[in-house]
Design an enzyme around this catalytic site. Structure first.
Site, PDB file in Angstrom:
ATOM      1  N   ASP A 232      -4.453 -90.949   2.297  1.00 52.42           N
ATOM      2  CA  ASP A 232      -4.254 -89.925   3.324  1.00 52.42           C
ATOM      3  C   ASP A 232      -4.641 -90.403   4.722  1.00 52.42           C
ATOM      4  OD1 ASP A 232      -3.309 -88.125   1.449  1.00 52.42           O
ATOM      5  OD2 ASP A 232      -5.277 -87.258   1.073  1.00 52.42           O
ATOM      6  N   GLN A 233      -4.560 -91.698   4.961  1.00 57.68           N
ATOM      7  CA  GLN A 233      -4.910 -92.250   6.269  1.00 57.68           C
ATOM      8  C   GLN A 233      -3.725 -92.927   6.955  1.00 57.68           C
ATOM      9  OE1 GLN A 233      -8.069 -91.773   7.664  1.00 57.68           O
ATOM     10  NE2 GLN A 233      -8.250 -90.454   5.855  1.00 57.68           N
TER      11      GLN A 233
END
Length: 287
Positions: A232-233
Site C-alpha cells: 500500500d505504498q
C-alpha cells in the site's frame, strides 16, 4: 481496430527541463506530417526542474510508419534531451486482467464501463480465489478462473495466476483480498493498480469501516495506486472523499465508501489506458 483511432498515437516524455523541448517535439511531428490534437506539460520548477509532457497526435498511415517514428524520434530528439519516453498507438488496445475475491462493486463498475465502450481496452480474463462472482463475470462473456490461495500454496497459486495473465498490459485488483508477493509484483512494474478503502495509510487492516465508525470520521475516501513491493505504498493515481456525519452507521459508511472506491478505481484504470500517467519516483503526474 477502430478506424477513428487507427491513426492516433500518444507520446509521454520525462526529462530535465531545458529550453527548446516543446519546439523540438512539435517540429519533429510537423515534419512527419502529424497533427497535434492535445498537448499537456508540467515542470517541477521554473528553471532546471523535471519536465513532463503528454502529446496526442494524428498521422495518416500511422500503422505503416511506426518503426520510422520510433527510430527517428530516438535519434533526432530523445537522445539530444536525454529523455525517458514512450510512444503508444491508440489502435493497439491494451490487454487487461482483473483479480477479485468476493466483493463485487469494483468489479461490476469495471465490467459495466467496459461493456459500454467506456474503457478502451480488451479485458482478457478475471481470476478469483473464490467461486462467488463466476456468474457475474460470465454474463459479460468473459472467462473466469478460480485459483485458490492458501498459506501453503501461495507460490504455486501465483505461478498459475502469472501463467493465466501472461501477455496482459495491466492487472487490476478489484478488491482482491490477497497480498501479492514481491516476486510477483516485480514482473509487473507499474502495471498493477489496486483500490484501497481509505486515504492511505489510514485504517489499514481488517474492517476499515468499523474502524472509521469508531473514530467518528467526518470524511471517508478511497485511493487507487500502483502496486509495489511495499504494501500500500505505491505511487498514488487518484483519490476522492465523501463527507459523512455522526448519524451514519457502519453499513451506511460501507455503502458510501464502496461508491467512492468503484469510481476512483475506474478513473485510475481509464487514465492508465489513455496514457495519462507518468510515474515520477514515489509519485505520479496525471494529465
Amino acid at each position: 481496430m477502430n478506424t477513428s483511432t487507427a491513426n492516433t498515437a500518444r507520446l509521454l516524455i520525462t526529462c530535465e527541463d531545458k529550453p527548446g523541448i516543446v519546439q523540438a517535439v512539435s517540429s519533429f511531428l510537423y515534419h512527419h506530417g502529424a497533427n497535434i490534437t492535445a498537448l499537456d506539460q508540467y515542470a517541477t520548477e521554473a528553471q532546471g526542474g523535471q519536465y513532463f509532457m503528454r502529446v496526442e497526435f494524428e498521422l495518416e498511415h500511422l500503422q505503416n510508419r511506426k518503426d520510422t517514428l520510433l527510430q527517428t524520434f530516438e535519434s533526432n530528439v530523445a537522445t539530444r534531451y536525454q529523455m525517458q519516453w514512450h510512444l503508444t498507438f491508440v489502435g493497439d488496445l491494451k490487454k487487461v486482467g482483473i483479480l477479485v475475491s468476493k466483493v463485487d462493486h469494483a468489479l461490476y463498475e469495471l465490467l459495466w464501463r467496459y461493456a459500454r465502450g467506456l474503457l478502451p481496452c480488451e479485458i482478457t480474463h478475471v481470476v478469483s480465489n473464490h467461486e462467488t462472482l463466476r456468474s457475474a463475470v460470465e454474463q459479460f462473456g468473459l472467462p473466469f478462473t478460480v485459483v485458490k490461495v492458501t498459506k501453503d500454496n501461495k507460490e504455486e497459486a501465483e505461478a498459475e495466476i502469472q501463467r493465466i495473465m501472461d501477455g496482459n498490459d495491466l492487472l487490476v485488483l478489484a478488491r482482491y483480498m490477497q497480498i501479492l508477493s514481491e516476486d510477483f509484483v516485480s514482473k509487473w512494474p507499474m502495471k498493477v493498480i489496486n483500490i484501497h478503502h481509505s486515504f492511505l495509510p489510514a485504517f489499514v487492516g481488517a474492517n476499515p469501516y468499523k474502524q472509521a465508525y469508531e473514530k467518528g470520521v467526518k470524511l471517508i475516501g478511497a485511493t487507487a495506486h500502483y502496486v509495489t513491493a511495499d504494501l500500500d505504498q505505491g505511487p498514488i493515481i487518484e483519490q476522492d472523499v465523501e463527507r459523512v456525519g455522526h448519524e451514519y452507521n457502519v453499513d451506511q459508511l460501507r455503502e458510501l465508501g464502496q461508491d467512492v472506491e468503484r469510481n476512483v478505481l475506474a478513473r485510475a484504470v481509464r487514465w492508465h489506458l489513455e496514457d495519462r500517467i507518468i510515474v515520477d519516483g514515489t509519485k505520479t503526474v496525471v494529465f
